[in-house]
Design an enzyme around this catalytic site. Sequence first.
Site, PDB file in Angstrom:
ATOM      1  N   ASP A 178       0.804  -1.085  -0.020  1.00  6.09           N
ATOM      2  CA  ASP A 178       0.027  -0.071  -0.087  1.00  6.09           C
ATOM      3  C   ASP A 178       0.971   1.304   0.073  1.00  6.09           C
ATOM      4  OD1 ASP A 178      -2.065   2.030   0.500  1.00  6.09           O
ATOM      5  OD2 ASP A 178      -3.092   0.505   1.396  1.00  6.09           O
ATOM      6  N   SER A 237     -13.059  -5.769  -5.415  1.00  8.49           N
ATOM      7  CA  SER A 237     -12.605  -4.359  -5.109  1.00  8.49           C
ATOM      8  C   SER A 237     -13.300  -3.642  -6.243  1.00  8.49           C
ATOM      9  CB  SER A 237     -11.216  -3.837  -4.910  1.00  8.49           C
ATOM     10  OG  SER A 237     -11.058  -2.473  -4.509  1.00  8.49           O
ATOM     11  N   ARG A 238     -12.596  -3.426  -7.165  1.00  7.52           N
ATOM     12  CA  ARG A 238     -13.122  -2.538  -8.419  1.00  7.52           C
ATOM     13  C   ARG A 238     -12.744  -3.424  -9.767  1.00  7.52           C
ATOM     14  NH1 ARG A 238     -16.057  -0.749  -5.742  1.00  7.52           N
ATOM     15  NH2 ARG A 238     -16.915   1.446  -5.367  1.00  7.52           N
ATOM     16  N   ASP A 262     -15.366 -10.752  -7.932  1.00  7.28           N
ATOM     17  CA  ASP A 262     -16.860 -10.124  -7.553  1.00  7.28           C
ATOM     18  C   ASP A 262     -17.176  -9.034  -8.511  1.00  7.28           C
ATOM     19  OD1 ASP A 262     -19.220 -10.503  -5.685  1.00  7.28           O
ATOM     20  OD2 ASP A 262     -18.402  -8.346  -5.048  1.00  7.28           O
TER      21      ASP A 262
END
Length: 338
Positions: A178, A237-238, A262
Amino acid sequence: MKIAVFSAKPYDEEYMTKTNEVLGQGKHEIKYIKSPLDEAHVPLAQGCDAVCVFVNDPVTEVVVDALASYGIKLILCRCAGYNNVNLAACKKHGITVARVPKYSPYATAEHSVALMMTLNRKTHRAYNRVREGDFSINGLMGFDMNGKKVGVIGTGKIGYLVCKILKCGFGCDVVAYDVYQSAEVKSIGVEYVDLDTLFRTCDIISLHCPLFNNTKYIINDEALEKMKKGVMIINASRGALVDTKAVIKHLKNGKVGSLGVDVYENEANTFYENHSSDLYLSDELLLRLMSFKNVLVTSHQAFFTQEAMQNIADSVFHSATQYQTEGKVTGEEFVPCE
């Protein structure tokens, strides 16, 4: 305040109507619209004070311009992300944008791990076999999660919980990447590494970062080339974090051992709608992806728990009421239009 809720499903109506009666004391008038907020349907917002949109509603500059012409000054996103909203256009017209920052990090984190476990132990395939009377287990072998190296990209609230479940629950060796390193993540023994190291060394990679220009296609052909043969990739997430064409190439050559998503980069044309009566799906890329037995696709449902739906409704009406009484939205709900 009159609010036009676009992309409204029965579950949205259930939770938002109930919550408006409790939190808003029925003071907000809600207009439910099944269609998305796009250029074709934006006229349906006329006569309203605010609009409420979901993750795949394309709130483009044209849409924002139209909203401004109707006198609408508030866009309520009933999701955490807001990459579908043209913030520059909102700033130009002085339109406030609010989001739902804490609907339920547990929901998405748990779903991500569910995707991992389903792909690993092939429970979806076992279910189908047994339903057909086939009780053989050949081809259903998985692996122990304990000791496997998992890379988590993005360590906000959801990423932290994924790290915690995998490290403290399964005994995985978890590393993370991150831009901002979390002391909370470090406190459970997770090491931060650079992306190159994460790609090269991990058995499983799980994505939990937002979609920005610098994260689009973070999983691309170059990144996939670096990964271990048989790597599992999870994305809750995206969709555009993953280059679908590139991942299909590496599913075919065996570099990607399994994929659980997803979200999907072109999902707006398909997800959240029932296409079971259609003769065919028009999205050939999605059809190609779904043809692999080692790919699991769910329809952007990671957020979908009772707790999350209640938190979403609470946050939307909190922002709406605050704007109505104070003329602004504050705290984590407020989206800076910069």
